[in-house]
Design a protein around this motif. Sequence first.
Motif, PDB file in Angstrom:
ATOM      1  N   GLN A 153      67.866  52.617  71.320  1.00 44.99           N
ATOM      2  CA  GLN A 153      68.803  52.669  70.212  1.00 44.99           C
ATOM      3  C   GLN A 153      68.347  53.636  69.118  1.00 44.99           C
ATOM      4  O   GLN A 153      69.175  54.218  68.412  1.00 44.99           O
ATOM      5  CB  GLN A 153      68.992  51.269  69.614  1.00 44.99           C
ATOM      6  N   GLY A 154      67.042  53.829  68.982  1.00 39.67           N
ATOM      7  CA  GLY A 154      66.540  54.775  67.993  1.00 39.67           C
ATOM      8  C   GLY A 154      67.068  56.173  68.223  1.00 39.67           C
ATOM      9  O   GLY A 154      67.363  56.912  67.263  1.00 39.67           O
ATOM     10  N   PHE A 155      67.230  56.567  69.479  1.00 37.80           N
ATOM     11  CA  PHE A 155      67.750  57.890  69.790  1.00 37.80           C
ATOM     12  C   PHE A 155      69.255  57.980  69.519  1.00 37.80           C
ATOM     13  O   PHE A 155      69.765  59.039  69.155  1.00 37.80           O
ATOM     14  CB  PHE A 155      67.423  58.249  71.240  1.00 37.80           C
ATOM     15  N   THR A 156      69.955  56.854  69.697  1.00 40.49           N
ATOM     16  CA  THR A 156      71.366  56.829  69.336  1.00 40.49           C
ATOM     17  C   THR A 156      71.539  57.075  67.848  1.00 40.49           C
ATOM     18  O   THR A 156      72.404  57.850  67.413  1.00 40.49           O
ATOM     19  CB  THR A 156      71.997  55.477  69.730  1.00 40.49           C
ATOM     20  N   PHE A 157      70.696  56.441  67.028  1.00 41.93           N
ATOM     21  CA  PHE A 157      70.752  56.660  65.580  1.00 41.93           C
ATOM     22  C   PHE A 157      70.407  58.107  65.240  1.00 41.93           C
ATOM     23  O   PHE A 157      71.021  58.723  64.358  1.00 41.93           O
ATOM     24  CB  PHE A 157      69.799  55.712  64.860  1.00 41.93           C
ATOM     25  N   GLU A 158      69.432  58.675  65.922  1.00 43.85           N
ATOM     26  CA  GLU A 158      69.035  60.057  65.663  1.00 43.85           C
ATOM     27  C   GLU A 158      70.199  61.014  65.918  1.00 43.85           C
ATOM     28  O   GLU A 158      70.467  61.925  65.122  1.00 43.85           O
ATOM     29  CB  GLU A 158      67.847  60.411  66.558  1.00 43.85           C
ATOM     30  N   ILE A 159      70.891  60.793  67.030  1.00 41.25           N
ATOM     31  CA  ILE A 159      72.037  61.631  67.367  1.00 41.25           C
ATOM     32  C   ILE A 159      73.141  61.466  66.330  1.00 41.25           C
ATOM     33  O   ILE A 159      73.785  62.441  65.915  1.00 41.25           O
ATOM     34  CB  ILE A 159      72.551  61.284  68.776  1.00 41.25           C
ATOM     35  N   ALA A 160      73.358  60.231  65.895  1.00 44.10           N
ATOM     36  CA  ALA A 160      74.402  59.973  64.903  1.00 44.10           C
ATOM     37  C   ALA A 160      74.070  60.620  63.563  1.00 44.10           C
ATOM     38  O   ALA A 160      74.933  61.253  62.933  1.00 44.10           O
ATOM     39  CB  ALA A 160      74.592  58.471  64.729  1.00 44.10           C
ATOM     40  N   LEU A 161      72.836  60.467  63.108  1.00 37.26           N
ATOM     41  CA  LEU A 161      72.447  61.014  61.812  1.00 37.26           C
ATOM     42  C   LEU A 161      72.508  62.533  61.792  1.00 37.26           C
ATOM     43  O   LEU A 161      72.734  63.147  60.744  1.00 37.26           O
ATOM     44  CB  LEU A 161      71.038  60.537  61.441  1.00 37.26           C
ATOM     45  N   SER A 162      72.324  63.156  62.942  1.00 37.05           N
ATOM     46  CA  SER A 162      72.378  64.613  63.017  1.00 37.05           C
ATOM     47  C   SER A 162      73.805  65.145  62.962  1.00 37.05           C
ATOM     48  O   SER A 162      74.025  66.344  62.796  1.00 37.05           O
ATOM     49  CB  SER A 162      71.711  65.094  64.308  1.00 37.05           C
ATOM     50  N   GLY A 163      74.788  64.254  63.151  1.00 37.47           N
ATOM     51  CA  GLY A 163      76.188  64.665  63.150  1.00 37.47           C
ATOM     52  C   GLY A 163      76.727  65.000  64.521  1.00 37.47           C
ATOM     53  O   GLY A 163      77.929  65.202  64.692  1.00 37.47           O
TER      54      GLY A 163
END
Length: 257
Positions: free
Chosen positions: A227-237
């Motif tokens: 899930q941490g990578f999902t957040f990373e992708i989301a925060l990057s736009g």
Amino acid sequence: MGTDTLTTTVDGRGIAEIVVDRPPVNALPVEDWFRLAEKIARLGRDPDVRVVVLRAGGRGFNAGADLKELQADATHAALVGVNRACFAAFAAVYDCPVPVVVAVHGFCLGGGIGLVGNADIVIAAEDAKFGLPEIDRGALGAATHLSRLVPQHKARAMMYTCATASAAELHAFGSVLEVVPGERLRDRALEIAAGIAAKNPKVMRAAKEAFNGIDPWDVKRSYRYEQGFTFEIALSGVAREVRGAFGRTGERVGDGE
């Protein structure tokens, strides 16, 4: 949202049946993922319940999270919500003190993989297809659970290409117990559940706890890491950009948790 999205019955044998029915594709919003987790947990605590059967109505078993809910949120509140809600639902299946039997028909995507991968027994209809279309949805997640259903290299190929696997393939891998005609799916799942319900309930609950205790895979920690990578992708736009492009294709069966 109707109150009949998730219905529950318990029969005299101690077989609890949860039916998910949210047209058009059983893609669940945050609230329903949490409700599903709560229902499974509550049934597991009930001393009269000996086994849980989880199935769905409509065109397929589960299409994951509600992409429209994610895309409509200008903040990251929906993403946080769906990550926590899916985590809770998957964990509820795994931690349920009694065995959980899932009956899968049609599509089983994204969040559906999380439920099935954490279940104890999987019965599938002949038309069942399993997949993780996360990359096409601007997300990641549930590779933890897919890797419990198919071998490692098959799981990687499915994730990278967003390809699906058939019920027959998963049966060959040993993760699907039986493949049956669609009209026999519910009956066969209940037959398997009845065999479990007929056993001593105290011994059965001990068996479930013992299996979880010797599991070499910490599914909750592993999924939380993903899930941490999902957040990373989301925060990057990037996630919003990919989901926006997906929405213009006209396809509607998919996942976004």
